[in-house]
Motif scaffolding. Structure first.
Motif, PDB file in Angstrom:
ATOM      1  N   LEU A 169      10.476 -51.070   2.664  1.00 11.52           N
ATOM      2  CA  LEU A 169      10.390 -52.296   1.559  1.00 11.52           C
ATOM      3  C   LEU A 169       9.191 -52.253   0.822  1.00 11.52           C
ATOM      4  CD1 LEU A 169      11.356 -54.832   4.314  1.00 11.52           C
ATOM      5  CD2 LEU A 169      12.911 -54.209   2.373  1.00 11.52           C
ATOM      6  N   SER A 170       8.125 -51.882   1.382  1.00 12.13           N
ATOM      7  CA  SER A 170       7.057 -51.908   0.730  1.00 12.13           C
ATOM      8  C   SER A 170       6.852 -51.001  -0.789  1.00 12.13           C
ATOM      9  CB  SER A 170       5.689 -51.599   1.431  1.00 12.13           C
ATOM     10  OG  SER A 170       4.511 -51.364   0.798  1.00 12.13           O
ATOM     11  N   LEU A 171       7.474 -49.613  -0.269  1.00 13.62           N
ATOM     12  CA  LEU A 171       7.754 -48.818  -1.612  1.00 13.62           C
ATOM     13  C   LEU A 171       8.585 -49.323  -2.389  1.00 13.62           C
ATOM     14  CD1 LEU A 171       7.761 -45.509   0.777  1.00 13.62           C
ATOM     15  CD2 LEU A 171       6.012 -45.884  -1.081  1.00 13.62           C
ATOM     16  N   GLY A 172       9.756 -49.787  -1.940  1.00 12.74           N
ATOM     17  CA  GLY A 172      10.796 -50.133  -2.798  1.00 12.74           C
ATOM     18  C   GLY A 172      10.393 -51.345  -3.514  1.00 12.74           C
ATOM     19  N   ALA A 173       9.726 -52.472  -3.284  1.00 15.93           N
ATOM     20  CA  ALA A 173       9.350 -53.570  -3.909  1.00 15.93           C
ATOM     21  C   ALA A 173       8.171 -53.325  -5.244  1.00 15.93           C
ATOM     22  CB  ALA A 173       8.590 -54.452  -3.062  1.00 15.93           C
ATOM     23  N   LYS A 174       7.545 -52.020  -4.626  1.00 19.99           N
ATOM     24  CA  LYS A 174       6.641 -51.817  -5.929  1.00 19.99           C
ATOM     25  C   LYS A 174       7.312 -50.956  -6.921  1.00 19.99           C
ATOM     26  CE  LYS A 174       2.651 -50.175  -8.016  1.00 19.99           C
ATOM     27  NZ  LYS A 174       2.035 -51.305  -8.537  1.00 19.99           N
ATOM     28  N   LYS A 175       8.425 -50.270  -6.630  1.00 24.86           N
ATOM     29  CA  LYS A 175       8.841 -49.544  -7.780  1.00 24.86           C
ATOM     30  C   LYS A 175      10.063 -50.510  -8.375  1.00 24.86           C
ATOM     31  CE  LYS A 175       9.704 -45.327  -4.837  1.00 24.86           C
ATOM     32  NZ  LYS A 175      10.731 -44.732  -4.065  1.00 24.86           N
TER      33      LYS A 175
END
Length: 504
Positions: A169-175
């Motif tokens: 979720l953290s990686l996806g939110a940044k992208k």
């Protein structure tokens, strides 16, 4: 080996198989006898006492029936809380595959309460479309937050969900350029790994910023705020699926790391109070908002399910007495059909006001008191498809947040085992074997694709209504079906407030 030896060996093998079969049958018969005796002599279950052994099949069929209904018997738009058609759109959006369908809609537009949008005879051309405008939250904070995101990740605690899920979720939110809410379980290293903007949620247990005996630890609060990634703080008064009850994390899911982050004992149930002990009135709420904003220097708001009549009127009146700078920088309105990892059915089924009614009400109260521009409004609760999100913007929301939508993007199959540490997709379990299938790198791409395809399709609805971007949608763009089968614009069902009080 000659024929005689071969025949002898074959006979011995057959003999072993025969004995094994007889042994298995005997053991099975013995086991049935044991079960029969146990069922006849126990007193907990009337059904097993009256129908020993056979009654046990009922429990197995009852469990398997959930999955048979989901995959074989339920129609595309029958299931609850999310039907197959709703989930399928999320899965396709997360995988970034073709989302078009053929032949015609399978959605029934006749039931009362159905929403559809009023298309414009001259839709917005693609060349005239605009990116969502940037919104500033917390103008009176030392560090206001500016963002153009329109669809964000709602609160899911590390503890309620697993390490790989938080990472994805953290990686996806940044992208995707969206924010991620920590949920009430505190800030973990995994929230920070992806570099996404973070909203730190303060639950009634104050996990992550609490003293051992309870209450705020100002040093921990400053420590959390020192992270550049942490952009805002959200005080959780109540949650959609369990208004009137605090968070529940079963002890089986409270690992040593989770306990350390939360400031509790490992292996014990983490049960938050049903409200903040230090908030007993709207003035107490405004005091806490002011305290957290002063200590952290960042925007502060609160999350609540709307129920008791008059709460928002009292809150707005108190704000006007104190001055507009005392207002919460944002409010998150959760729906009575919001989600949770664990809650009593009596609350899930019966408590609180659905977002369809509460969101327009809150918007109107803020407008009537001249506070609409000062207080930003986030909508949350069972909005996982573009139509629900577009409706929220028609109603007047500034942002929309979703938790379960992003769980589906991670691969959730709605197994309804969130509270048992047995989630088959590794999202809500701390069992390493079950987590193995959840690859954060792959799932982060799906999280980002889901958010970006949601933004794209909300934009398509907005353009069909004749506006350049979703935040320009208004109530007259949405129509609701009445009991008589006719529809009315939402602007007539929820008219704008007649008398607007000036903010002092």
């Amino acid at each position: 080996m000659d024929m005689a030896e071969f025949s002898g060996a074959a006979f011995q093998l057959l003999e072993i198989l025969t004995y094994s079969f007889v042994l298995c049958v005997g053991l099975a018969a013995l086991w049935v006898v044991v079960l029969y005796v146990r069922d006849r002599t126990q007193t907990e279950s009337t059904l097993r006492r009256n129908y020993p052994v056979i009654a046990r099949f009922r429990y197995g069929f009852e469990h398997v029936g959930e999955f048979l209904r989901q995959y074989f018997f339920a129609l595309d738009r029958e299931e609850m809380p999310f039907n197959r058609a709703e989930r399928s759109w999320v899965y396709r959006a997360a995988k970034d595959v073709e989302s078009t369908v053929a032949f015609g809609s399978s959605r029934d537009l006749k039931p009362s309460g159905t929403v559809f949008f009023a298309n414009c005879p001259f839709p917005t051309l693609e060349k005239d479309a605009e990116e969502p405008a940037e919104v500033e939250i917390g103008p009176f904070a030392r560090h206001p937050y500016k963002t153009s995101s329109i669809f964000n990740i709602s609160g899911m605690s590390y503890g309620a969900i697993s390490i790989p899920a938080v990472r994805a979720l953290s990686l996806g939110a940044k992208k995707a350029g969206i924010w991620m809410n920590t949920g009430e379980g505190g800030l973990s290293p995994y929230h920070l790994e992806g570099g996404a903007d973070i909203v730190f949620q303060i639950g009634t247990g104050k996990f992550g910023v609490r003293k051992p005996e309870g209450g705020f630890d100002e040093d921990k609060l400053r420590e959390v705020a020192a992270h550049d990634a942490v952009k805002m703080f959200e005080i959780k008064l109540s949650q959609g699926a369990k208004p009137g009850k605090g968070g529940i994390l079963p002890g089986v899911k409270v690992t040593e790391e989770i306990a350390e982050i939360r400031g509790i004992e490992p292996g014990q149930d983490a049960i938050s109070p049903n409200r903040h002990p230090d908030i007993d009135s709207v003035n107490d709420l405004l005091d806490m908002i002011a305290f957290v904003r002063e200590v952290t220097g960042k925007p502060v708001g609160f999350k609540a399910v709307i129920g008791a009549q008059g709460f928002f009127e009292d809150l707005c009146a108190a704000i006007l007495r104190r001055g507009v700078e005392s207002a919460p920088d944002f409010v998150t309105i959760d729906s009575a059909d919001g989600g949770t990892g664990a809650a009593p059915m009596s609350l899930i089924d019966n408590m609180g006001m659905p977002i369809r009614e509460s969101l327009p009400l809150v918007i109107d109260v803020l407008k009537a008191h001249g506070l609409r521009d000062r207080v930003k409004v986030c909508a949350s609760g069972k909005m996982i498809n573009p139509s629900e999100v577009a409706w929220a913007y028609c109603a007047g929301a500034d942002f929309v947040n979703s938790a379960r939508g992003f769980m589906f993007a991670l691969g959730c199959i709605q197994a309804l085992q969130c509270n048992k540490n047995t989630c088959p997709t590794g999202i809500t379990t701390h069992n390493r074997k079950l987590q193995f299938g959840l690859d954060p790198a792959n799932k982060s791409e799906r999280v980002a694709s889901y958010a970006m395809n949601m933004k794209k399709e909300i934009g398509i609805i907005a353009h069909s209504c004749g506006v350049a971007e979703p935040r320009l949608l208004r109530r007259h763009h949405a129509r609701l079906v009445l009991e008589n089968g006719r529809s009315l614009p939402m602007s007539e069902l929820y008219p704008e407030p007649q008398h607007v009080a000036a903010a002092e």
